[in-house]
Motif scaffolding. Structure first.
Motif, short mmCIF file in Angstrom:
data_model
loop_
_atom_site.label_atom_id
_atom_site.label_comp_id
_atom_site.label_asym_id
_atom_site.label_seq_id
_atom_site.Cartn_x
_atom_site.Cartn_y
_atom_site.Cartn_z
N THR A 233 -52.39 7.22 -74.05
CA THR A 233 -51.49 6.62 -73.07
C THR A 233 -50.21 7.44 -72.98
O THR A 233 -49.62 7.77 -74.02
CB THR A 233 -51.13 5.17 -73.45
N THR A 234 -49.79 7.79 -71.77
CA THR A 234 -48.55 8.55 -71.59
C THR A 234 -47.74 7.97 -70.44
O THR A 234 -48.28 7.35 -69.52
CB THR A 234 -48.84 10.05 -71.29
N PHE A 235 -46.43 8.16 -70.52
CA PHE A 235 -45.52 7.73 -69.46
C PHE A 235 -44.43 8.78 -69.30
O PHE A 235 -43.95 9.37 -70.27
CB PHE A 235 -44.87 6.39 -69.78
N LYS A 236 -44.05 9.03 -68.03
CA LYS A 236 -42.97 9.96 -67.74
C LYS A 236 -42.18 9.44 -66.56
O LYS A 236 -42.75 8.98 -65.57
CB LYS A 236 -43.54 11.35 -67.41
N GLY A 237 -40.86 9.48 -66.67
CA GLY A 237 -40.00 9.01 -65.58
C GLY A 237 -38.81 9.92 -65.39
O GLY A 237 -38.24 10.42 -66.37
N VAL A 253 -31.75 11.80 -65.20
CA VAL A 253 -32.10 11.13 -66.45
C VAL A 253 -33.61 11.08 -66.54
O VAL A 253 -34.28 10.62 -65.60
CB VAL A 253 -31.52 9.70 -66.52
N GLY A 254 -34.16 11.59 -67.63
CA GLY A 254 -35.62 11.59 -67.81
C GLY A 254 -36.02 10.95 -69.13
O GLY A 254 -35.31 11.06 -70.13
N VAL A 255 -37.14 10.24 -69.13
CA VAL A 255 -37.67 9.64 -70.35
C VAL A 255 -39.18 9.88 -70.39
O VAL A 255 -39.82 10.12 -69.35
CB VAL A 255 -37.39 8.11 -70.42
N GLY A 256 -39.75 9.84 -71.58
CA GLY A 256 -41.18 10.00 -71.73
C GLY A 256 -41.67 9.38 -73.01
O GLY A 256 -40.89 9.17 -73.96
N ALA A 257 -42.95 9.08 -73.07
CA ALA A 257 -43.55 8.49 -74.27
C ALA A 257 -45.05 8.70 -74.23
O ALA A 257 -45.64 8.89 -73.15
CB ALA A 257 -43.23 6.99 -74.36
N GLY A 258 -45.67 8.69 -75.39
CA GLY A 258 -47.11 8.85 -75.47
C GLY A 258 -47.65 8.33 -76.79
O GLY A 258 -46.95 8.36 -77.81
#
Length: 404
Positions: A233-237, A253-258
């Motif tokens: 699972t990944t997310f990027k904004g 502004v950038g964020v991400g997670a996995g």
């Protein structure tokens, strides 16, 4: 007028026309008008041969690539691209992509990608990936799009001669972790997976964004046959906001997670997340996170993690004296990231991983961005302000820059 401007923007985004102008003429009734759309077409086919140099990623160094692209194949809006490239360390890439924007006459895009990639990583191991993807896209609203795909690939890994005991064909555990050796000795891997995604996009200009939000959520389940069995699972904004219209200053502004969760057998070292320049700048590719401290050469010790979080803030601005027509801008940025989690074990079932805790890293730096005729280029110089003993620092990074 709002609807007319939206239609104009959508026509421009097709990349089929040099200019799009919409005017009005009297209609058949007093409460009706005729919209007159005046367009100037431009070439949608492209043959290119180019070269470049990148300092990051799995295979840094010089590269050369040739491709044939047609964005309006047979005048039907279909996209097709054939490409091939290469570089040092036996790096080779071959690709074929095709997209039908209106599959079966519906507002559903359909397409496929075929690829073959061969590369050497850190002079420690070589990869040979062959596979393809069948994909579909469905616009839910003007700004929200869903996608689903089936992916099939064959993966082969080989330990490089630089990571073997001199004069023999035996891998040297002091040069490269046993995790890579065990995975490579497995031979050919088959990964069969399905994936789905949601994309929310209100960016005003994808080539030079000033306002809007881009967010992508993606999940991939591997286990539809094949050797791999996991859920990734990944997310990027990314959020853009004009801070000063007069001075053309833009904030980002950038964020991400996995996170990857294995089922059944343990995850392979090649399935795990590794840091790159999109996660955090100022550190070498695969240069932070869980590692095998028994390896003397750090290039072969970083194993990757099961979870990551990252965040970035950036201010973009025009450079003084430099003409705006050159497409060159500067930026100041700060990054933070953590990469952790690793349950790999040796053949005796014992763990050999250290530095797998949730330790944060941070960096700050400056950038120069150039919207060149060869594509968007970016030069970053980052200085780590928070790191962990053993992390590999890489201050300067140069390469192609893709914002989304």
């Amino acid at each position: 007028q709002v609807l007319i401007q939206r239609a104009k923007k959508r026509l421009e985004n097709l990349e089929f026309f040099q200019t799009v102008n919409i005017s009005t003429a009297p209609g058949s009734q007093p409460d009706q008008v005729v919209l007159v759309v005046d367009v100037v077409e431009k070439s949608t086919g492209e043959f290119s041969i180019g070269g470049g140099y990148t300092t990051g990623g799995e295979s840094p160094g010089p590269t050369v690539e040739g491709s044939i692209t047609e964005r309006n194949f047979l005048g039907r809006g279909q996209y097709i691209r054939i490409g091939a490239g290469g570089g040092l360390n036996n790096n080779r890439t071959y690709s074929l992509s095709f997209t039908e924007p209106y599959f079966l006459g519906q507002r559903i895009s359909a397409g496929f990608d075929l690829f073959k990639r061969q590369s050497g990583v850190n002079n420690k191991y070589e990869t040979d990936l062959t596979g393809g993807t069948i994909r579909f896209g469905l616009p839910i609203t003007e700004t929200l799009t869903a996608g689903v795909a089936y992916n099939l690939s064959q993966e082969k890994y080989k330990i490089d001669s630089d990571a073997k005991i001199p004069g023999t064909d035996i891998p040297d555990p002091s040069q490269i972790s046993q995790a890579f050796i065990d995975a490579a000795e497995h031979g050919s891997w088959i990964k069969s997976s399905v994936s789905w995604s949601l994309v929310y996009d209100t960016i005003d200009d994808r080539k030079n964004p000033h306002d809007g939000l881009y967010a992508k959520f993606n999940q991939e389940y591997a286990g539809v046959g094949g050797d791999a069995n996991f859920l990734k699972t990944t997310f990027k904004g990314s959020y853009y906001k004009t801070l000063s219209q007069e001075m053309d200053i833009v904030g980002l502004v950038g964020v991400g997670a996995g996170h990857i969760e294995g089922f059944g057998d343990d995850l392979r070292v090649f399935d795990l997340f590794k840091n790159n320049q999109e996660m955090i700048r100022g550190f070498k590719y695969a240069g932070i996170g869980p590692r095998d401290t028994s390896v003397r050469d750090n290039d072969g010790s970083f194993l990757g993690g099961t979870t990551y979080f990252n965040a970035s803030v950036e201010t973009q601005f025009p450079l003084p004296i430099v003409p705006e027509s050159l497409g060159i801008r500067g930026a100041l940025f700060a990054d933070a990231a953590t990469l952790y989690g690793n349950e790999l074990k040796n053949r005796d079932g014992k763990r050999y991983v250290s530095d797998d805790g949730m330790e944060w890293r941070a960096s700050a730096g400056v950038s120069i961005m150039w919207a060149s005729p060869f594509g968007p280029l970016r030069f970053d110089y980052a200085f780590p302000v928070k790191k962990v003993d053993g992390d590999q620092v890489q201050n300067f990074n140069f390469g192609m820059s893709s914002k989304f």
